[in-house]
Design a protein around this motif. Sequence first.
Motif, mmCIF file in Angstrom:
data_model
loop_
_atom_site.group_PDB
_atom_site.id
_atom_site.type_symbol
_atom_site.label_atom_id
_atom_site.label_comp_id
_atom_site.label_asym_id
_atom_site.label_seq_id
_atom_site.Cartn_x
_atom_site.Cartn_y
_atom_site.Cartn_z
ATOM 1 N N VAL A 162 0.810 -1.243 0.045
ATOM 2 C CA VAL A 162 0.021 -0.067 0.024
ATOM 3 C C VAL A 162 0.802 1.204 -0.057
ATOM 4 N N PHE A 163 1.712 1.144 0.740
ATOM 5 C CA PHE A 163 2.396 2.515 0.983
ATOM 6 C C PHE A 163 3.320 3.080 -0.181
ATOM 7 N N PRO A 164 4.058 1.999 -1.085
ATOM 8 C CA PRO A 164 4.473 2.602 -2.254
ATOM 9 C C PRO A 164 3.702 3.013 -3.235
ATOM 10 N N VAL A 165 2.377 2.574 -3.419
ATOM 11 C CA VAL A 165 1.390 2.819 -4.439
ATOM 12 C C VAL A 165 0.908 4.209 -3.626
ATOM 13 N N VAL A 166 0.636 4.327 -2.504
ATOM 14 C CA VAL A 166 -0.119 5.751 -2.174
ATOM 15 C C VAL A 166 0.910 6.884 -2.174
#
Length: 244
Positions: free
Chosen positions: A127-131
Motif C-alpha cells: 500500500v505505502f509505495p502505491v499511495v
Amino acid sequence: MSDQQPLLAHLIELRTRIVRIVLGIVLCFLGLFHWTSQIYHLMAKPLLDVLPAGSSMIATDVTAPFFVPVKVTMLVAFLLSLPNTMYQIWAFVAPGLYNHEKRLIVPLVLSSILLFFTGMAFAFFVVFPVVFGFMSSITPQGVAMMTDIDKYLSFVLGMFVAFGVTFEVPIVVVVLNRMGLVSLKQLREGRPYVIVGAFIVAAVVTPPDVLSQVMMALPLCLLYEAGILVSMVSNRKKQEVTNE
C-alpha cells in the motif's frame, strides 16, 4: 480445571507476568536503541523512495529528531517481544481453562497475531509505495513534498492498525459462526452489505484516493470469503465428529 487459588496469589502471579512482559519489551528496546536512526530510515523508506531528487523529510519540532526514531524503535521492540508477551498472558490464563477451551483459543490467538502482522506487512510493502507514489505524482509544480517525520509516524501507525484490524476479519467470522451467532447462510447473504461496508470503512480510514481505498476494501472482502470458507470446513469437521 485447576483448583481456585486465593485472590492474593492471583494478584502476585499477575504482577509477576506483567513485570516479565515489561522487562521483555525494555530489553528488546535497549538492544535496538543503538540503531534507532536506521530503524526509522527503514520505516520511512517507502516515502523516501518516491520523493523527488533534492527533497527530504523535515522535523518541525525541536525534539522530533530524537523522539520520533525512539518511538519507532519502541514499536519494533514491542513487536519483537510479542512472543514473550503472549506466553506470559497464556501462562496466567491457561490454568483456569478447560482442555477444549485451550484447543480453541490457541489456534485463534496464533492466527490473530499472524493475520495482524500480515496486514501490517501488506500496508508497508504494497500500500505505502502505491499511495506515496500517487501523492508524489500529483504534487503541483513549485510545491516541494517535504513531510514532517512526526506526522509521517502518526500516518504509518494509523495505517498499520487499520490494515492489521482489517486482516482480522476471518477470525471474527469464524468466531461468530462457531458461537452460533451467525449461520453460514446468513454469512453468504451478508456479502453485499460487507462489500458496501468495506468501501465505507476504507473511505474513512485511508487517504482520500481511490487506489488506497480499493487496496483496503478488496482484501477485506476476500478475507470475509476466507472466513466463510474456514467456517464451512470447521462445521463439516464438527458434523463428522458428531456423526461418529
